[in-house]
Design an enzyme around this catalytic site. Sequence first.
Site, PDB file in Angstrom:
ATOM      1  N   LYS A 148       0.829  -1.210   0.000  1.00 39.38           N
ATOM      2  CA  LYS A 148       0.000   0.000   0.000  1.00 39.38           C
ATOM      3  C   LYS A 148       0.864   1.260   0.000  1.00 39.38           C
ATOM      4  CE  LYS A 148      -3.556   2.761   0.628  1.00 39.38           C
ATOM      5  NZ  LYS A 148      -4.352   3.186  -0.524  1.00 39.38           N
ATOM      6  N   LYS A 195       0.519  11.621   5.574  1.00 32.37           N
ATOM      7  CA  LYS A 195       0.896  10.484   6.433  1.00 32.37           C
ATOM      8  C   LYS A 195       1.448   9.341   5.564  1.00 32.37           C
ATOM      9  CE  LYS A 195      -2.316   7.692   7.130  1.00 32.37           C
ATOM     10  NZ  LYS A 195      -3.064   6.500   6.829  1.00 32.37           N
TER      11      LYS A 195
HETATM   12  P1  NAD Z   1     -11.579   9.537   8.020  1.00 33.16           P
HETATM   13  O1  NAD Z   1     -10.807  10.501   8.834  1.00 33.16           O
HETATM   14  O2  NAD Z   1     -12.651  10.026   7.105  1.00 33.16           O
HETATM   15  O3  NAD Z   1     -12.244   8.430   8.977  1.00 33.16           O
HETATM   16  C1  NAD Z   1     -11.619   7.944  10.120  1.00 33.16           C
HETATM   17  C2  NAD Z   1     -12.694   7.659  11.166  1.00 33.16           C
HETATM   18  O4  NAD Z   1     -12.058   7.090  12.311  1.00 33.16           O
HETATM   19  C3  NAD Z   1     -13.407   8.929  11.642  1.00 33.16           C
HETATM   20  O5  NAD Z   1     -14.814   8.732  11.547  1.00 33.16           O
HETATM   21  C4  NAD Z   1     -12.965   9.087  13.091  1.00 33.16           C
HETATM   22  O6  NAD Z   1     -13.972   9.631  13.935  1.00 33.16           O
HETATM   23  C5  NAD Z   1     -12.659   7.657  13.455  1.00 33.16           C
HETATM   24  N1  NAD Z   1     -11.724   7.534  14.571  1.00 33.16           N
HETATM   25  C6  NAD Z   1     -10.540   8.146  14.749  1.00 33.16           C
HETATM   26  N2  NAD Z   1      -9.963   7.727  15.898  1.00 33.16           N
HETATM   27  C7  NAD Z   1     -10.818   6.831  16.452  1.00 33.16           C
HETATM   28  C8  NAD Z   1     -10.802   6.069  17.635  1.00 33.16           C
HETATM   29  N3  NAD Z   1      -9.780   6.147  18.501  1.00 33.16           N
HETATM   30  N4  NAD Z   1     -11.852   5.245  17.880  1.00 33.16           N
HETATM   31  C9  NAD Z   1     -12.883   5.163  17.020  1.00 33.16           C
HETATM   32  N5  NAD Z   1     -12.958   5.871  15.876  1.00 33.16           N
HETATM   33  C10 NAD Z   1     -11.935   6.705  15.605  1.00 33.16           C
HETATM   34  O7  NAD Z   1     -10.494   8.692   7.193  1.00 33.16           O
HETATM   35  P2  NAD Z   1     -10.749   7.791   5.893  1.00 33.16           P
HETATM   36  O8  NAD Z   1     -10.559   8.623   4.679  1.00 33.16           O
HETATM   37  O9  NAD Z   1     -11.988   7.001   6.082  1.00 33.16           O
HETATM   38  O10 NAD Z   1      -9.464   6.828   5.989  1.00 33.16           O
HETATM   39  C11 NAD Z   1      -9.392   5.746   6.906  1.00 33.16           C
HETATM   40  C12 NAD Z   1      -8.105   4.978   6.596  1.00 33.16           C
HETATM   41  O11 NAD Z   1      -8.143   4.483   5.243  1.00 33.16           O
HETATM   42  C13 NAD Z   1      -6.838   5.828   6.688  1.00 33.16           C
HETATM   43  O12 NAD Z   1      -5.784   5.062   7.216  1.00 33.16           O
HETATM   44  C14 NAD Z   1      -6.562   6.212   5.232  1.00 33.16           C
HETATM   45  O13 NAD Z   1      -5.209   6.507   5.006  1.00 33.16           O
HETATM   46  C15 NAD Z   1      -7.028   4.964   4.516  1.00 33.16           C
HETATM   47  N6  NAD Z   1      -7.489   5.177   3.125  1.00 33.16           N
HETATM   48  C16 NAD Z   1      -8.267   6.244   2.797  1.00 33.16           C
HETATM   49  C17 NAD Z   1      -8.701   6.392   1.469  1.00 33.16           C
HETATM   50  C18 NAD Z   1      -9.570   7.556   1.040  1.00 33.16           C
HETATM   51  O14 NAD Z   1      -9.743   7.756  -0.186  1.00 33.16           O
HETATM   52  N7  NAD Z   1     -10.162   8.313   1.934  1.00 33.16           N
HETATM   53  C19 NAD Z   1      -8.344   5.441   0.499  1.00 33.16           C
HETATM   54  C20 NAD Z   1      -7.571   4.346   0.889  1.00 33.16           C
HETATM   55  C21 NAD Z   1      -7.132   4.221   2.204  1.00 33.16           C
END
Ligand code: NAD
Length: 304
Positions: free
Chosen positions: A172, A240
Site C-alpha cells: 500500500k 501520512k
Molecule cells: P476519516 O478521517 O474520514 O475516517 C476515520 C474515522 O475514524 C473517523 O470517523 C474518526 O472519527 C474515526 N476515529 C478516529 N480515531 C478513532 C478512535 N480512537 N476510535 C474510534 N474511531 C476513531 O479517514 P478515511 O478517509 O476514512 O481513511 C481511513 C483509513 O483508510 C486511513 O488510514 C486512510 O489513510 C485509509 N485510506 C483512505 C482512502 C480515502 O480515499 N479516503 C483510500 C484508501 C485508504
Amino acid sequence: MKIGFIGLGNMGRHMARHVVEGGHDLSVFDLSREAGRPLEESGATWAASPAEAARGADIIFTSLPMPANVLEVATGEGGVLSAISPGAVFVDLSTIDPDTAITLDAAVRAAGAHALDSPVSGGTAGAERGDLCLMVGGDRDVFERVAPVLNLIGDAEKLVYCGKIGSGSICKLANNLIGLSTGVILSEAFGMAMKAGVDARTLYDVLTASSGDSAALRGWGTSILKGDFSPGFMVDLAAKDIGLATQLGRSLGLPMEAANLAQQRFIEAQGRGWGREATPAIARIQEERAGIEFRFPEEDPPAD
Ligand code: NAD
C-alpha cells in the site's frame, strides 16, 4: 457471522455498509456517535466502545486515520483486545506502516486471536461501489477463512494475498507513493503546458491516449480539472502515507530522492492549513505559481 467495525469515516462507513448488507450481524463504533446512525438504519448495532464492538465477534475490522489510532483502539483501555474472542480475526483496513502491523499482530496473538493487515485502494468511490483492491498480509489460512467477507468490501478479482504480516502495508505504501508523487508531477506538467498555451482538455486527451496516462491523471479528470474538490482523501492522510513511505526507505538505509521531494509538497499544503481538504488541493500550490487554474475549458462537455 458476528462482525465488529470500528472507524466509520469516508472509507469505513461504506465498507461497513457492504458488510451489513452482506447479511452479517454487524456492531459498529466510532468516536463520532453521528457516524453510526446511517449504519444503524441499515441494520447495524451501535457499540459503546471498541471492546463492545469486538465482544463475541468472529471478525473485527478497523479503518482509522493513523497507525497510533490503530494501536490505541486495539490495546488501549476499552480496546478490542480486552474483549476479543480466542480464534477471532482482527483485520486492519487502515494505511499503516509494516512495523505497526507487526506490533499489532504480536498483541493480537498474545490475546489468542489472529491479525491481518489489509489496506485498501480505490478511494471513497471504490469503497462506495464495493470494488476496492484489498492487499492482505498475515497467515494464508486466516486470509482464506475471511476472504468471503473481504470480498463484500472489495472486488474478488482485486483481492491480493501479499505474504506475511506487514506485506499488505508495504504494498500500500508503494502504491500511494506512486499515486501521490504522480499528482505532484501532474501539477508541474499541467502548469508548464497550460502556461505555454495548450488548454487542459487538449492536454488531458493527449495524455490519456499516450504513455503519460495513469490512474492519478484519470483522477484529475474527475476532480481538479472539473473544479471538484469535494471531500474524499484528506491531505493529512496523504501526507501520512508519503511520510510512512519515506520513513520506511530511511529505516532500510535506502535513498529515495524523488519521494522525499514529493513529500515536501504535502508538507507545504499542511502548512497552509489544508490538512483536512481533499488531496487535489495540493495542485493549487502549482496553480498559484503558474498563475493558471488547471480546469477544462468552460464549453467543455462534463467528463464522467
Ligand atoms: P476519516 O478521517 O474520514 O475516517 C476515520 C474515522 O475514524 C473517523 O470517523 C474518526 O472519527 C474515526 N476515529 C478516529 N480515531 C478513532 C478512535 N480512537 N476510535 C474510534 N474511531 C476513531 O479517514 P478515511 O478517509 O476514512 O481513511 C481511513 C483509513 O483508510 C486511513 O488510514 C486512510 O489513510 C485509509 N485510506 C483512505 C482512502 C480515502 O480515499 N479516503 C483510500 C484508501 C485508504
